[in-house]
Design a protein around this motif. Structure first.
Motif, PDB file in Angstrom:
ATOM      1  N   SER A   8       9.097  41.765 -15.456  1.00 16.93           N
ATOM      2  CA  SER A   8       8.422  40.649 -14.099  1.00 16.93           C
ATOM      3  C   SER A   8       6.542  40.932 -13.958  1.00 16.93           C
ATOM      4  O   SER A   8       5.551  40.097 -14.608  1.00 16.93           O
ATOM      5  N   LYS A   9       6.149  42.158 -14.426  1.00 15.85           N
ATOM      6  CA  LYS A   9       4.451  42.014 -13.990  1.00 15.85           C
ATOM      7  C   LYS A   9       3.593  41.986 -14.835  1.00 15.85           C
ATOM      8  O   LYS A   9       2.413  40.634 -15.469  1.00 15.85           O
ATOM      9  N   TYR A  35       3.759  38.664 -15.523  1.00 17.86           N
ATOM     10  CA  TYR A  35       3.216  37.103 -15.109  1.00 17.86           C
ATOM     11  C   TYR A  35       1.599  37.473 -15.101  1.00 17.86           C
ATOM     12  O   TYR A  35       0.799  36.854 -15.393  1.00 17.86           O
ATOM     13  N   GLU A  69      -0.379  33.653 -17.178  1.00 17.96           N
ATOM     14  CA  GLU A  69      -2.333  33.480 -17.221  1.00 17.96           C
ATOM     15  C   GLU A  69      -2.949  32.901 -18.243  1.00 17.96           C
ATOM     16  O   GLU A  69      -3.345  31.599 -18.621  1.00 17.96           O
ATOM     17  N   ILE A 113       9.626  29.118 -17.056  1.00 16.29           N
ATOM     18  CA  ILE A 113       9.129  30.459 -16.075  1.00 16.29           C
ATOM     19  C   ILE A 113      10.764  30.916 -15.411  1.00 16.29           C
ATOM     20  O   ILE A 113      10.950  32.127 -15.010  1.00 16.29           O
ATOM     21  N   HIS A 124      13.373  34.001 -15.725  1.00 20.29           N
ATOM     22  CA  HIS A 124      13.530  35.224 -14.550  1.00 20.29           C
ATOM     23  C   HIS A 124      15.127  35.043 -14.674  1.00 20.29           C
ATOM     24  O   HIS A 124      15.881  36.510 -14.565  1.00 20.29           O
ATOM     25  N   GLU A 145       8.771  31.080  -7.845  1.00 23.00           N
ATOM     26  CA  GLU A 145       7.767  31.866  -8.940  1.00 23.00           C
ATOM     27  C   GLU A 145       7.888  33.578  -8.013  1.00 23.00           C
ATOM     28  O   GLU A 145       7.454  34.531  -8.389  1.00 23.00           O
ATOM     29  N   ARG A 146       7.138  33.466  -7.156  1.00 24.25           N
ATOM     30  CA  ARG A 146       6.675  34.480  -6.254  1.00 24.25           C
ATOM     31  C   ARG A 146       8.604  35.036  -4.707  1.00 24.25           C
ATOM     32  O   ARG A 146       8.856  36.633  -5.375  1.00 24.25           O
TER      33      ARG A 146
END
Length: 249
Positions: A7-8, A11, A15, A24, A28, A191-192
């Motif tokens: 996941s990190k 993201y 960018e 996205i 997920h 998203e978060r």
């Protein structure tokens, strides 16, 4: 695969790739499903399941997965006899590792060069500060998205507003600016907070039918803030309703 690390890495990569919200959400959903089946190399997922997880139409799923495949996030195999599509998640960790190695090498090289000349170092630092400032402004500008009326974020935002109007027909109309802010709160939830569009819609239905919460959830920002507080009661009522259905069926 490692759920958190992937996941990190994801993201960090978007960018540069600037994926859409639908793309996205699809990635997920596939990551979550693959985690549930204990990280199988290839795993089958029907479109109806992905629709529930992402809020996308079948056409939206097809478009999003094609983009994800082209960018090296996933691979998939379709079948002509209406069987579920098979998916393969590609790890992003090795890509980020090489990227970090390149960045570290470049950083070390810059530091060594600056040590050779104090005057050049001072000049370079000033230039770097200016460039970083420009990049920061560009990034802030990019995050100020404009949500279309047919976007998932705007549709869910206006769905909540329609429920609020049902409970209080005199409620003030939203300005264009407010509508965008409402949609952006939905984006953050997806998203978060990792809420699926279906989960958000279910919570909207529940809170606007509850005597207490319908008086307090009057914006998507408040919906996001109070989601975890409302969830236990909402889930308990849902389970109770399911039990009643089984008794009377």
């Amino acid at each position: 695969m490692n759920y958190l690390m992937e996941s990190k890495a994801f993201y960090a990569s978007i960018e540069l790739n600037q994926l859409s919200t639908g793309q996205i959400a699809l990635w997920h959903a596939l990551l979550d499903i693959n985690n549930q089946v204990q990280w199988q190399e290839w795993f089958s997922v029907p479109n109806i399941v992905l629709q529930l997880h992402t809020g996308l139409s079948v056409q939206g799923i097809n478009k999003s997965r094609n983009v994800l495949k082209q960018l090296g996030y996933i691979d998939f195999k379709t079948s002509g006899n209406r069987k579920a599509t098979k998916y393969h998640l590609l790890t992003l960790l090795s890509t980020n590792s090489s990227s970090n190695s390149s960045n570290n090498s470049s950083s070390n090289s810059s530091k060594n060069g600056s040590n050779n000349s104090s005057s050049n170092s001072s000049t370079l630092n000033k230039q770097n500060k200016t460039n970083n400032s420009d990049k920061s402004q560009a990034t802030r500008h990019h995050t100020q998205q404009k949500f279309a009326d047919d976007s998932v974020e705007m549709q869910l935002a206006m769905y909540l507003f329609s429920k609020i109007k049902e409970n209080n027909p005199d409620h003030k109309k939203l300005t264009d600016s407010q509508r965008q802010k409402w949609a952006d709160s939905i984006r953050l939830m997806i998203e978060r907070d990792k809420r699926t569009p279906q989960q958000i819609q279910n919570m909207i239905d529940w809170c606007q039918a509850d005597d207490f919460w319908k008086q307090n959830i009057l914006s998507t920002a408040k919906l996001r803030k109070q989601y975890d507080t409302m969830a236990p009661k909402a889930n308990a009522q849902w389970q109770s309703n399911q039990q009643r259905k089984r008794v009377y069926s």
